[in-house]
Design an enzyme around this catalytic site. Structure first.
Site: not given
Ligand SMILES: *Cc1c(COP(=O)(O)O)cnc(C)c1O
Length: 400
Positions: A218, A259-261, A298, A328-329, A356
């Site tokens: 988050g 779990e950072p993405g 996004r 085309c939209e 993403y």
């Molecule tokens: C998508 C997701 C994340 C990563 O969220 P970010 O906002 O990209 O950091 C972490 N844990 C789980 C289970 C997710 O589905």
């Protein structure tokens, strides 16, 4: 961005193209690690943000684990060299068969539904430890689409169902080694994490075999200059203190995960596009580029803001453009943006495109998906070739 050879890459491999900065990923990873150095904390890269195998290997070399949401992501992580114990499988609404496959790979498994927990216990009893995904019903995150902790969310097992969970665990002798929550993306407020921690700590007392607690992700990144972001240093200090306190009260060295993405890869990615046409209408000057929401959805999907820069004419005078794609939209990357004067043929960089971006790209309008380039250690490499017409036809079956 200044230190990246973006124009050279666009010249060499063409546009549209995704470019990823390995050094920036490392900087972000180290920033988190340092912020949480006060306790035993591990980071699992939530790889759905960007799964190119070279990126996975990069995070392996930095010392991250992996959070995977599909069995295919689990397999990609294994191929990238992660050992099963470093991989957390956090699926939602998948078939039990997929969970069985995950068991065969020996990865950590996160269960987010009571019926699945029951089924799992019936099948494996106490022979395979599990993690339980809790929905703490904390409303958090940037917008409804990316918030997962609210009451209507399909994610996790509600904290109000814990008595039921304990009944299932007891009757099936399930070994619960982890508790997990992930309440959504773009959380600014450290208090949200702290409240989440309090809730999980409160529950944790009732799980005697617990080994770890996973707080999901988050962390918010900046989209605009001077945008607010999660203050990870402040958060790290506060949470590590709680972690250590809790370890003392429960007399165990629990491990903590995040779990950072987005935090790790968003700012490290650029989508380079070329301006095909500058089109003046009665109300607007459009810069029409050789990409669209088929390559970066996004802005259209989440209304996300991405800075755009004209890297071909960085000293040109500032003018106002609406930057649009060729789909085309309605297909807008940015409304009323101040850019250095754009000429047809100029290369524009769309920022914050690492997370993403490519992963949500499609072949809509039958356009091939872009190439990907990885810049690291002072050199750049093509890590995925641009798709061709052949790729669009691959898998299609022509019937007479
Ligand atoms: C998508 C997701 C994340 C990563 O969220 P970010 O906002 O990209 O950091 C972490 N844990 C789980 C289970 C997710 O589905």
């Amino acid at each position: 961005m200044q230190n990246l050879p973006l124009l050279e890459i666009a010249q060499q491999y063409g546009t549209p193209i995704y470019v990823y900065d390995g050094e920036k990923m490392k900087e972000n990873f180290n920033r988190l690690s340092n912020a949480f150095s006060g306790a035993k904390v591990n980071f699992l890269y939530a790889c759905k943000a960007l799964t190119n195998i070279n990126i996975l290997r990069h995070f392996k070399s930095l010392g991250a684990g992996i959070d995977a949401v599909s069995i295919e992501e689990v397999q990609l992580a294994l191929q990238a060299g992660f050992v099963p114990d470093e991989i957390m499988f956090t699926p939602n609404c998948v078939s039990f068969k997929e969970i069985q496959t995950a068991v065969s790979f020996k990865v950590k498994i996160n269960i987010d539904n009571i019926s699945v927990l029951e089924h799992f216990g019936h099948e494996y009893g106490n022979t395979y430890p599990v993690c339980i995904r809790i929905n703490p019903h904390i409303l958090a995150g940037g917008n409804y689409h990316i918030s997962t902790g609210h009451i209507d969310s399909k994610f996790g097992i509600s904290i109000y169902q814990l008595r039921h969970v304990h009944r299932v665990i007891q009757s099936e002798q399930i070994k619960v080694s982890g508790l997990h929550m992930h309440t959504g993306s773009d959380i600014l407020d450290a208090d949200v994490f702290l409240r989440g921690a309090d809730i999980l700590f409160d529950l944790a007392k009732d799980f005697k075999e617990l080994e770890f607690i996973d707080f999901g992700s988050g962390f918010k990144v900046a989209y605009k200059p001077n945008d607010n972001t999660t203050d990870v240093d402040d958060l790290g200090k506060k949470l590590c203190q709680r972690f250590n306190e809790f370890n003392q009260t429960c007399g165990k060295e629990l491990q903590y995960f995040f779990e950072p993405g987005k935090f790790l890869v968003s700012e490290a990615g650029y989508l380079l596009v070329r301006c095909n046409v500058v089109k003046q209408t009665t109300s607007t000057v459009f810069a029409g580029v050789d990409s669209g929401f088929n390559h970066l959805i996004r802005p259209m999907f989440y209304n996300s803001y991405h800075q755009i820069k004209n890297i071909s004419n960085p000293n040109g005078k500032m003018r106002i453009y609406t930057v649009v794609g060729n789909i085309c939209e309605t297909d807008t990357f940015g409304w009323d943006r101040k850019l250095n004067e754009v000429h047809e043929g100029d290369v524009l960089a769309i920022l914050n495109a690492g997370a993403y971006g490519y992963m949500m790209a499609s072949n809509y309008n039958s356009r091939p998906r872009p190439a990907e380039v990885f810049v690291n250690n002072g050199k750049f490499d093509l890590i995925r070739r641009r798709e061709t017409l052949e790729d669009l036809l691959r898998g299609q079956v022509v019937v007479d």
